[in-house]
Design a protein around this motif. Structure first.
Motif, PDB file in Angstrom:
ATOM      1  N   SER A  42       0.830  -1.211   0.000  1.00 44.80           N
ATOM      2  CA  SER A  42       0.000   0.000   0.000  1.00 44.80           C
ATOM      3  C   SER A  42       0.864   1.261   0.000  1.00 44.80           C
ATOM      4  CB  SER A  42      -0.974  -0.003   1.178  1.00 44.80           C
ATOM      5  OG  SER A  42      -0.278  -0.084   2.397  1.00 44.80           O
ATOM      6  N   ALA A  43       1.960   1.253   0.758  1.00 38.37           N
ATOM      7  CA  ALA A  43       2.853   2.420   0.753  1.00 38.37           C
ATOM      8  C   ALA A  43       3.523   2.576  -0.607  1.00 38.37           C
ATOM      9  CB  ALA A  43       3.910   2.291   1.850  1.00 38.37           C
ATOM     10  N   LEU A  44       3.909   1.469  -1.218  1.00 37.68           N
ATOM     11  CA  LEU A  44       4.509   1.521  -2.558  1.00 37.68           C
ATOM     12  C   LEU A  44       3.499   2.075  -3.562  1.00 37.68           C
ATOM     13  CD1 LEU A  44       6.832   0.901  -4.508  1.00 37.68           C
ATOM     14  CD2 LEU A  44       5.961  -1.453  -4.643  1.00 37.68           C
ATOM     15  N   ALA A  45       2.274   1.573  -3.491  1.00 39.95           N
ATOM     16  CA  ALA A  45       1.226   2.047  -4.409  1.00 39.95           C
ATOM     17  C   ALA A  45       1.018   3.546  -4.282  1.00 39.95           C
ATOM     18  CB  ALA A  45      -0.085   1.295  -4.137  1.00 39.95           C
ATOM     19  N   GLU A  46       0.992   4.030  -3.049  1.00 40.36           N
ATOM     20  CA  GLU A  46       0.809   5.459  -2.820  1.00 40.36           C
ATOM     21  C   GLU A  46       1.966   6.259  -3.401  1.00 40.36           C
ATOM     22  OE1 GLU A  46       0.637   8.413   1.023  1.00 40.36           O
ATOM     23  OE2 GLU A  46      -0.432   6.488   1.162  1.00 40.36           O
ATOM     24  N   ARG A  47       3.198   5.765  -3.217  1.00 39.41           N
ATOM     25  CA  ARG A  47       4.384   6.495  -3.700  1.00 39.41           C
ATOM     26  C   ARG A  47       4.446   6.563  -5.222  1.00 39.41           C
ATOM     27  NH1 ARG A  47       9.068   5.104  -0.052  1.00 39.41           N
ATOM     28  NH2 ARG A  47      10.397   5.876  -1.716  1.00 39.41           N
ATOM     29  N   VAL A  48       3.907   5.553  -5.912  1.00 41.15           N
ATOM     30  CA  VAL A  48       3.968   5.567  -7.382  1.00 41.15           C
ATOM     31  C   VAL A  48       2.661   6.046  -8.005  1.00 41.15           C
ATOM     32  CG1 VAL A  48       5.763   3.802  -7.470  1.00 41.15           C
ATOM     33  CG2 VAL A  48       3.352   3.117  -7.668  1.00 41.15           C
ATOM     34  N   GLY A  49       1.654   6.362  -7.179  1.00 41.51           N
ATOM     35  CA  GLY A  49       0.402   6.919  -7.686  1.00 41.51           C
ATOM     36  C   GLY A  49      -0.537   5.889  -8.294  1.00 41.51           C
ATOM     37  N   LEU A  50      -0.570   4.683  -7.740  1.00 44.66           N
ATOM     38  CA  LEU A  50      -1.471   3.641  -8.219  1.00 44.66           C
ATOM     39  C   LEU A  50      -2.361   3.158  -7.085  1.00 44.66           C
ATOM     40  CD1 LEU A  50       0.923   1.299 -10.272  1.00 44.66           C
ATOM     41  CD2 LEU A  50      -0.759   2.905 -11.198  1.00 44.66           C
ATOM     42  N   SER A  51      -3.440   2.484  -7.441  1.00 40.97           N
ATOM     43  CA  SER A  51      -4.233   1.805  -6.422  1.00 40.97           C
ATOM     44  C   SER A  51      -3.425   0.590  -5.956  1.00 40.97           C
ATOM     45  CB  SER A  51      -5.572   1.352  -6.994  1.00 40.97           C
ATOM     46  OG  SER A  51      -5.368   0.292  -7.916  1.00 40.97           O
ATOM     47  N   PRO A  52      -3.658   0.124  -4.727  1.00 43.44           N
ATOM     48  CA  PRO A  52      -2.921  -1.057  -4.261  1.00 43.44           C
ATOM     49  C   PRO A  52      -3.072  -2.267  -5.182  1.00 43.44           C
ATOM     50  CG  PRO A  52      -3.964   0.030  -2.403  1.00 43.44           C
ATOM     51  CD  PRO A  52      -4.469   0.714  -3.658  1.00 43.44           C
ATOM     52  N   SER A  53      -4.263  -2.518  -5.701  1.00 45.24           N
ATOM     53  CA  SER A  53      -4.446  -3.693  -6.577  1.00 45.24           C
ATOM     54  C   SER A  53      -3.691  -3.531  -7.894  1.00 45.24           C
ATOM     55  CB  SER A  53      -5.934  -3.961  -6.825  1.00 45.24           C
ATOM     56  OG  SER A  53      -6.527  -2.873  -7.503  1.00 45.24           O
ATOM     57  N   ALA A  54      -3.675  -2.312  -8.454  1.00 48.06           N
ATOM     58  CA  ALA A  54      -2.932  -2.085  -9.704  1.00 48.06           C
ATOM     59  C   ALA A  54      -1.430  -2.238  -9.460  1.00 48.06           C
ATOM     60  CB  ALA A  54      -3.236  -0.698 -10.265  1.00 48.06           C
ATOM     61  N   CYS A  55      -0.968  -1.794  -8.304  1.00 52.05           N
ATOM     62  CA  CYS A  55       0.449  -1.919  -7.966  1.00 52.05           C
ATOM     63  C   CYS A  55       0.830  -3.391  -7.797  1.00 52.05           C
ATOM     64  CB  CYS A  55       0.750  -1.125  -6.700  1.00 52.05           C
ATOM     65  SG  CYS A  55       2.501  -1.022  -6.298  1.00 52.05           S
ATOM     66  N   VAL A  56       0.008  -4.156  -7.086  1.00 49.48           N
ATOM     67  CA  VAL A  56       0.259  -5.587  -6.899  1.00 49.48           C
ATOM     68  C   VAL A  56       0.268  -6.303  -8.249  1.00 49.48           C
ATOM     69  CG1 VAL A  56      -0.741  -7.718  -5.955  1.00 49.48           C
ATOM     70  CG2 VAL A  56      -0.546  -5.686  -4.513  1.00 49.48           C
ATOM     71  N   ASP A  57      -0.627  -5.915  -9.150  1.00 47.82           N
ATOM     72  CA  ASP A  57      -0.651  -6.516 -10.492  1.00 47.82           C
ATOM     73  C   ASP A  57       0.660  -6.251 -11.232  1.00 47.82           C
ATOM     74  OD1 ASP A  57      -3.200  -7.472 -10.073  1.00 47.82           O
ATOM     75  OD2 ASP A  57      -4.200  -5.914 -11.272  1.00 47.82           O
ATOM     76  N   ARG A  58       1.154  -5.030 -11.147  1.00 49.15           N
ATOM     77  CA  ARG A  58       2.419  -4.698 -11.819  1.00 49.15           C
ATOM     78  C   ARG A  58       3.585  -5.476 -11.211  1.00 49.15           C
ATOM     79  NH1 ARG A  58       3.273   0.471 -14.926  1.00 49.15           N
ATOM     80  NH2 ARG A  58       1.202   1.303 -15.325  1.00 49.15           N
ATOM     81  N   ILE A  59       3.632  -5.550  -9.889  1.00 46.39           N
ATOM     82  CA  ILE A  59       4.699  -6.304  -9.234  1.00 46.39           C
ATOM     83  C   ILE A  59       4.650  -7.763  -9.680  1.00 46.39           C
ATOM     84  CG2 ILE A  59       5.546  -7.183  -7.012  1.00 46.39           C
ATOM     85  CD1 ILE A  59       4.610  -4.481  -5.798  1.00 46.39           C
ATOM     86  N   GLY A  60       3.460  -8.333  -9.733  1.00 47.08           N
ATOM     87  CA  GLY A  60       3.300  -9.719 -10.191  1.00 47.08           C
ATOM     88  C   GLY A  60       3.799  -9.912 -11.616  1.00 47.08           C
ATOM     89  N   ARG A  61       3.482  -8.959 -12.495  1.00 54.20           N
ATOM     90  CA  ARG A  61       3.949  -9.028 -13.887  1.00 54.20           C
ATOM     91  C   ARG A  61       5.466  -8.959 -13.949  1.00 54.20           C
ATOM     92  NH1 ARG A  61       5.191  -4.962 -17.460  1.00 54.20           N
ATOM     93  NH2 ARG A  61       4.276  -3.403 -16.101  1.00 54.20           N
ATOM     94  N   LEU A  62       6.072  -8.091 -13.134  1.00 50.94           N
ATOM     95  CA  LEU A  62       7.526  -7.958 -13.111  1.00 50.94           C
ATOM     96  C   LEU A  62       8.183  -9.219 -12.545  1.00 50.94           C
ATOM     97  CD1 LEU A  62       7.681  -4.250 -11.922  1.00 50.94           C
ATOM     98  CD2 LEU A  62       8.319  -5.106 -14.195  1.00 50.94           C
ATOM     99  N   GLU A  63       7.555  -9.841 -11.555  1.00 53.19           N
ATOM    100  CA  GLU A  63       8.084 -11.088 -11.001  1.00 53.19           C
ATOM    101  C   GLU A  63       7.974 -12.233 -12.015  1.00 53.19           C
ATOM    102  OE1 GLU A  63       7.165 -10.292  -6.257  1.00 53.19           O
ATOM    103  OE2 GLU A  63       5.696 -11.399  -7.462  1.00 53.19           O
ATOM    104  N   ARG A  64       6.814 -12.356 -12.672  1.00 56.27           N
ATOM    105  CA  ARG A  64       6.631 -13.432 -13.673  1.00 56.27           C
ATOM    106  C   ARG A  64       7.603 -13.290 -14.838  1.00 56.27           C
ATOM    107  NH1 ARG A  64       1.525 -12.179 -12.245  1.00 56.27           N
ATOM    108  NH2 ARG A  64       1.123 -10.940 -14.119  1.00 56.27           N
ATOM    109  N   ALA A  65       7.913 -12.041 -15.197  1.00 53.90           N
ATOM    110  CA  ALA A  65       8.848 -11.782 -16.301  1.00 53.90           C
ATOM    111  C   ALA A  65      10.300 -11.903 -15.843  1.00 53.90           C
ATOM    112  CB  ALA A  65       8.598 -10.393 -16.886  1.00 53.90           C
ATOM    113  N   LYS A  66      10.513 -12.211 -14.562  1.00 51.49           N
ATOM    114  CA  LYS A  66      11.852 -12.380 -13.978  1.00 51.49           C
ATOM    115  C   LYS A  66      12.641 -11.074 -13.950  1.00 51.49           C
ATOM    116  CE  LYS A  66      11.530 -16.950 -13.660  1.00 51.49           C
ATOM    117  NZ  LYS A  66      10.392 -17.299 -12.918  1.00 51.49           N
ATOM    118  N   VAL A  67      11.952  -9.936 -14.079  1.00 50.48           N
ATOM    119  CA  VAL A  67      12.619  -8.648 -13.891  1.00 50.48           C
ATOM    120  C   VAL A  67      12.940  -8.489 -12.409  1.00 50.48           C
ATOM    121  CG1 VAL A  67      12.350  -6.135 -14.056  1.00 50.48           C
ATOM    122  CG2 VAL A  67      11.535  -7.597 -15.911  1.00 50.48           C
ATOM    123  N   ILE A  68      11.997  -8.849 -11.553  1.00 49.74           N
ATOM    124  CA  ILE A  68      12.271  -8.961 -10.124  1.00 49.74           C
ATOM    125  C   ILE A  68      12.639 -10.418  -9.904  1.00 49.74           C
ATOM    126  CG2 ILE A  68      11.339  -8.833  -7.786  1.00 49.74           C
ATOM    127  CD1 ILE A  68       9.411  -6.670  -8.790  1.00 49.74           C
TER     128      ILE A  68
END
Length: 181
Positions: A42-68
Motif C-alpha cells: 500500500s505504501a509503494l502504491a501510494e508512492r507511485v500513484g497507483l491503487s494497491p491492486s494495480a500496484c500488486v498486479d504490476r509487481i506480479g507481472r515484473l516477477e513473472r517476467a523475472k525482472v524482479i
C-alpha cells in the motif's frame, strides 16, 4: 553474418527488457523496491500513484517476467563475524574453453569465493573472497593451486576499507541512461 531485422524501437520514456516494455511507473516501482525491499504494497502504491491492486498486479507481472528475480536482506557480516575481504586476480596458463570451464566449475564449489567475474584484457578473472583471516585465505589459495593446475598466476589485494558498496546499479539511473541512447 549481420541481422537484417530492424532494431526494436522503444517508445520515449520506456525501457525495454527483452519483449517486456517498462514504463516510468514500472521503473519507479523497481527503483523503490531496490532501496526499500520491505516497503508495504500500500505504501509503494501510494508512492507511485497507483491503487494497491494495480500496484500488486504490476509487481506480479515484473516477477513473472523475472525482472524482479528475488528479494533479499542485506546483512552486515562484519557486525556478526570477524571476516576479511580479499580480491584476487587470476590468469590461466591456457585459454581453451575446457580450461575456463574447469576453473569456473571449481569456483562454484568454494563458498568463500562470493563473487567471480570473467574479464577481457590481460586478466582472466576477478574474484572476491571472504575468509576469517589471512591464514584461511592462504589455505584457500593453496587448495586452488593444487586442484586447479591451470592457474598461471594470481595477485591478492586485501580490502582495508569499503568506500562505496551497492548490490546493483540503481535501475532508475540505468533507465535514464537507456532513454538517452
Amino acid at each position: 553474418m549481420r541481422s537484417t531485422r530492424a532494431p526494436r524501437q522503444r517508445s520515449p520514456g520506456k525501457a525495454g527488457t527483452g519483449t517486456l516494455s517498462l514504463d516510468r511507473i514500472d521503473i519507479r516501482i523497481l527503483s523503490i523496491l531496490q532501496r526499500e525491499g520491505r516497503i508495504s504494497k500500500s505504501a509503494l502504491a501510494e508512492r507511485v500513484g497507483l491503487s494497491p491492486s494495480a500496484c500488486v498486479d504490476r509487481i506480479g507481472r515484473l516477477e513473472r517476467a523475472k525482472v524482479i528475480a528475488s528479494y533479499h536482506a542485506h546483512v552486515d557480516l562484519r557486525a556478526l563475524f570477524d571476516v576479511q575481504t580479499f580480491f584476487m586476480t587470476v590468469t590461466l596458463r591456457s585459454h581453451r574453453a575446457s580450461d575456463f570451464a574447469a576453473f569456473e566449475a571449481y569456483v562454484q564449489q568454494v563458498p568463500q569465493i562470493i563473487e567471480c567475474y570473467a574479464l577481457g584484457g590481460g586478466i582472466d578473472y576477478l574474484l572476491k573472497v571472504m575468509c576469517q583471516n589471512v591464514e584461511a585465505y592462504q589455505a584457500l589459495v593453496e587448495r586452488l593451486l593444487e586442484v586447479q593446475p591451470g592457474v598461471d598466476r594470481y595477485f591478492t589485494y586485501i580490502m582495508t576499507k569499503a568506500i562505496k558498496t551497492a548490490p546493483q546499479p540503481p535501475v532508475d539511473m540505468l533507465a535514464e541512461l537507456g532513454a538517452r541512447h
